[in-house]
Motif scaffolding. Sequence first.
Motif, PDB file in Angstrom:
ATOM      1  N   ALA A   5     -44.468 -18.754 -13.426  1.00  0.00           N
ATOM      2  CA  ALA A   5     -45.366 -17.747 -13.126  1.00  0.00           C
ATOM      3  C   ALA A   5     -44.750 -16.794 -12.063  1.00  0.00           C
ATOM      4  O   ALA A   5     -43.957 -17.060 -11.253  1.00  0.00           O
ATOM      5  N   TYR A   6     -45.005 -15.644 -12.126  1.00  0.00           N
ATOM      6  CA  TYR A   6     -44.533 -14.401 -11.413  1.00  0.00           C
ATOM      7  C   TYR A   6     -45.764 -13.574 -10.720  1.00  0.00           C
ATOM      8  O   TYR A   6     -46.808 -13.317 -11.345  1.00  0.00           O
ATOM      9  N   ILE A   7     -45.699 -13.474  -9.581  1.00  0.00           N
ATOM     10  CA  ILE A   7     -46.488 -12.579  -8.854  1.00  0.00           C
ATOM     11  C   ILE A   7     -45.741 -11.263  -8.403  1.00  0.00           C
ATOM     12  O   ILE A   7     -45.034 -11.262  -7.631  1.00  0.00           O
ATOM     13  N   ILE A   8     -46.193 -10.126  -9.105  1.00  0.00           N
ATOM     14  CA  ILE A   8     -45.470  -8.744  -8.627  1.00  0.00           C
ATOM     15  C   ILE A   8     -46.404  -7.944  -7.965  1.00  0.00           C
ATOM     16  O   ILE A   8     -47.535  -7.521  -8.574  1.00  0.00           O
ATOM     17  N   THR A   9     -46.037  -7.263  -6.969  1.00  0.00           N
ATOM     18  CA  THR A   9     -46.773  -6.043  -6.197  1.00  0.00           C
ATOM     19  C   THR A   9     -46.108  -4.848  -6.741  1.00  0.00           C
ATOM     20  O   THR A   9     -44.992  -4.645  -7.273  1.00  0.00           O
ATOM     21  N   GLY A  10     -46.796  -3.840  -6.880  1.00  0.00           N
ATOM     22  CA  GLY A  10     -46.716  -2.476  -7.567  1.00  0.00           C
ATOM     23  C   GLY A  10     -46.342  -2.662  -9.014  1.00  0.00           C
ATOM     24  O   GLY A  10     -45.690  -2.261  -9.584  1.00  0.00           O
ATOM     25  N   ALA A  11     -47.199  -3.655  -9.587  1.00  0.00           N
ATOM     26  CA  ALA A  11     -47.074  -3.809 -10.893  1.00  0.00           C
ATOM     27  C   ALA A  11     -47.591  -2.855 -12.096  1.00  0.00           C
ATOM     28  O   ALA A  11     -47.363  -3.245 -13.356  1.00  0.00           O
ATOM     29  N   SER A  12     -48.084  -1.677 -11.660  1.00  0.00           N
ATOM     30  CA  SER A  12     -48.726  -0.810 -12.328  1.00  0.00           C
ATOM     31  C   SER A  12     -48.041   0.238 -13.215  1.00  0.00           C
ATOM     32  O   SER A  12     -48.049   0.829 -13.847  1.00  0.00           O
ATOM     33  N   LYS A  13     -46.856   0.260 -12.550  1.00  0.00           N
ATOM     34  CA  LYS A  13     -45.772   1.340 -12.907  1.00  0.00           C
ATOM     35  C   LYS A  13     -44.414   1.158 -12.616  1.00  0.00           C
ATOM     36  O   LYS A  13     -44.058   0.218 -11.959  1.00  0.00           O
ATOM     37  N   GLY A  14     -43.427   2.017 -12.866  1.00  0.00           N
ATOM     38  CA  GLY A  14     -42.152   1.641 -12.544  1.00  0.00           C
ATOM     39  C   GLY A  14     -41.294   0.492 -13.045  1.00  0.00           C
ATOM     40  O   GLY A  14     -41.787  -0.075 -14.122  1.00  0.00           O
ATOM     41  N   ILE A  15     -40.591  -0.025 -12.216  1.00  0.00           N
ATOM     42  CA  ILE A  15     -40.047  -1.467 -12.200  1.00  0.00           C
ATOM     43  C   ILE A  15     -41.265  -2.391 -12.211  1.00  0.00           C
ATOM     44  O   ILE A  15     -40.829  -3.208 -13.199  1.00  0.00           O
ATOM     45  N   GLY A  16     -42.208  -2.564 -11.535  1.00  0.00           N
ATOM     46  CA  GLY A  16     -43.148  -3.465 -11.685  1.00  0.00           C
ATOM     47  C   GLY A  16     -43.752  -3.589 -13.022  1.00  0.00           C
ATOM     48  O   GLY A  16     -43.829  -4.622 -13.570  1.00  0.00           O
ATOM     49  N   LEU A  17     -44.141  -2.403 -13.684  1.00  0.00           N
ATOM     50  CA  LEU A  17     -44.680  -2.443 -14.793  1.00  0.00           C
ATOM     51  C   LEU A  17     -43.602  -2.737 -15.956  1.00  0.00           C
ATOM     52  O   LEU A  17     -44.047  -3.760 -16.742  1.00  0.00           O
ATOM     53  N   LEU A  19     -41.040  -4.929 -15.380  1.00  0.00           N
ATOM     54  CA  LEU A  19     -40.982  -6.310 -15.274  1.00  0.00           C
ATOM     55  C   LEU A  19     -42.168  -7.109 -15.826  1.00  0.00           C
ATOM     56  O   LEU A  19     -41.861  -8.340 -16.620  1.00  0.00           O
ATOM     57  N   SER A  20     -43.316  -6.574 -15.720  1.00  0.00           N
ATOM     58  CA  SER A  20     -44.465  -7.252 -16.070  1.00  0.00           C
ATOM     59  C   SER A  20     -44.457  -7.564 -17.594  1.00  0.00           C
ATOM     60  O   SER A  20     -44.900  -8.434 -17.927  1.00  0.00           O
ATOM     61  N   LYS A  21     -44.251  -6.372 -18.245  1.00  0.00           N
ATOM     62  CA  LYS A  21     -44.202  -6.414 -19.739  1.00  0.00           C
ATOM     63  C   LYS A  21     -43.185  -7.328 -20.417  1.00  0.00           C
ATOM     64  O   LYS A  21     -43.310  -8.170 -21.183  1.00  0.00           O
ATOM     65  N   GLN A  22     -41.973  -7.309 -19.561  1.00  0.00           N
ATOM     66  CA  GLN A  22     -40.869  -8.086 -20.425  1.00  0.00           C
ATOM     67  C   GLN A  22     -41.044  -9.491 -19.886  1.00  0.00           C
ATOM     68  O   GLN A  22     -40.660 -10.339 -20.870  1.00  0.00           O
ATOM     69  N   THR A  76     -42.512 -17.364  -8.855  1.00  0.00           N
ATOM     70  CA  THR A  76     -41.574 -16.472  -8.107  1.00  0.00           C
ATOM     71  C   THR A  76     -42.616 -15.135  -7.625  1.00  0.00           C
ATOM     72  O   THR A  76     -43.432 -14.583  -8.278  1.00  0.00           O
ATOM     73  N   LEU A  77     -42.345 -14.806  -6.444  1.00  0.00           N
ATOM     74  CA  LEU A  77     -42.989 -13.742  -5.841  1.00  0.00           C
ATOM     75  C   LEU A  77     -41.900 -12.571  -6.004  1.00  0.00           C
ATOM     76  O   LEU A  77     -40.836 -12.692  -5.254  1.00  0.00           O
ATOM     77  N   ILE A  78     -42.265 -11.340  -6.492  1.00  0.00           N
ATOM     78  CA  ILE A  78     -41.530  -9.968  -6.486  1.00  0.00           C
ATOM     79  C   ILE A  78     -42.386  -9.162  -5.503  1.00  0.00           C
ATOM     80  O   ILE A  78     -43.347  -8.337  -6.227  1.00  0.00           O
ATOM     81  N   ASN A  79     -41.668  -8.892  -4.260  1.00  0.00           N
ATOM     82  CA  ASN A  79     -42.160  -8.076  -3.529  1.00  0.00           C
ATOM     83  C   ASN A  79     -41.568  -6.445  -3.868  1.00  0.00           C
ATOM     84  O   ASN A  79     -40.406  -6.035  -3.510  1.00  0.00           O
ATOM     85  N   ASN A  80     -42.467  -5.770  -4.894  1.00  0.00           N
ATOM     86  CA  ASN A  80     -41.660  -4.430  -5.457  1.00  0.00           C
ATOM     87  C   ASN A  80     -42.400  -3.286  -5.032  1.00  0.00           C
ATOM     88  O   ASN A  80     -41.768  -2.164  -4.938  1.00  0.00           O
ATOM     89  N   GLU A 217     -34.729  -5.419 -17.288  1.00  0.00           N
ATOM     90  CA  GLU A 217     -33.692  -6.384 -17.973  1.00  0.00           C
ATOM     91  C   GLU A 217     -32.516  -6.908 -17.081  1.00  0.00           C
ATOM     92  O   GLU A 217     -32.195  -8.166 -17.380  1.00  0.00           O
ATOM     93  N   GLN A 218     -31.932  -6.018 -16.248  1.00  0.00           N
ATOM     94  CA  GLN A 218     -30.815  -6.597 -15.397  1.00  0.00           C
ATOM     95  C   GLN A 218     -31.487  -7.577 -14.432  1.00  0.00           C
ATOM     96  O   GLN A 218     -30.851  -8.587 -14.258  1.00  0.00           O
ATOM     97  N   LEU A 219     -32.551  -7.557 -14.015  1.00  0.00           N
ATOM     98  CA  LEU A 219     -33.143  -8.160 -12.772  1.00  0.00           C
ATOM     99  C   LEU A 219     -33.569  -9.683 -13.538  1.00  0.00           C
ATOM    100  O   LEU A 219     -32.999 -10.759 -12.913  1.00  0.00           O
ATOM    101  N   ILE A 220     -34.099  -9.711 -14.582  1.00  0.00           N
ATOM    102  CA  ILE A 220     -34.379 -11.022 -15.495  1.00  0.00           C
ATOM    103  C   ILE A 220     -33.185 -11.505 -15.754  1.00  0.00           C
ATOM    104  O   ILE A 220     -33.063 -12.923 -15.747  1.00  0.00           O
ATOM    105  N   ARG A 221     -32.111 -10.816 -16.041  1.00  0.00           N
ATOM    106  CA  ARG A 221     -30.823 -11.551 -16.578  1.00  0.00           C
ATOM    107  C   ARG A 221     -30.467 -12.253 -15.355  1.00  0.00           C
ATOM    108  O   ARG A 221     -30.057 -13.542 -15.343  1.00  0.00           O
ATOM    109  N   LEU A 222     -30.429 -11.522 -14.050  1.00  0.00           N
ATOM    110  CA  LEU A 222     -29.999 -12.170 -12.971  1.00  0.00           C
ATOM    111  C   LEU A 222     -30.838 -13.535 -12.404  1.00  0.00           C
ATOM    112  O   LEU A 222     -30.400 -14.510 -12.250  1.00  0.00           O
TER     113      LEU A 222
END
Length: 241
Positions: A5-17, A19-22, A76-80, A217-222
């Motif tokens: 489970a992932y909690i992502i802030t700023g999830a509606s655009k940019g990196i957050g979006l 990440l949410s999709k992938q 995982t919490l992602i403070n984005n 993609e890079q973050l998820i690989r990490l």
Amino acid sequence: MTMEAYIITGASKGIGLALSKQLAEKGHQVYGIARSFSKEWPGTKSFDFDLLKTSEIPALIEIIFGFIPEDCEIITLINNAGTITPIGFAGNNPADEISGSIALNLTAPMITTGAFITQAADFPSQKRVINISSGAGRNAYEGWSAYCAGKAGLDHFSLCLEKEYKDIKTMSIAPGIIDTDMQGKIRESSETDFPMIENFIAYKEQGKLSTPEQTAEQLIRLFEREDFWDLETIADIRDYN
């Protein structure tokens, strides 16, 4: 397959979006926090919320944890979420914009993380806190005093978490220079407020900006590395790709 489970802030655009999709495409539970979402947002559940309402964050995180399956193996919490505003020399920056910058870039992640730790305590799963930082937290730039200070604080907060919570993997990751709305705001500033503006205009014109999708993609690989728990707390994504 591991249930994550992932909690992502700023999830509606940019990196957050991105990440949410992938992450959703990989079959993970994704809970997004942002001021607004499109109907096509790809995650599990979205929460319309203004992170500047910092006193209300703990209640929101408690609500989100009510949706996370108890048998989830990794949470995982992602403070984005973040802001580059105000851009300008320290003596010219409006007080309310400085306060807003520190609130979104530092105070909100600190409170969100604290609430995450409290709510996750009863879950037997592995816990991870990922703070999206910036090279600006590690280098001083004219015109970015508020942004630099907030990101430097986020890095140091991450180091404190590492010492306080050995059972939670914490990383503060600089994601590189990405073609997002934030970069657009930077290019719209003046040379008086930001003397390095020509460099950032050149990054765009010369195609040197990463896309949010590439960065995600890079973050998820990490995150998926077998040695993830052994990686340094303060990191730059470009050192791992």
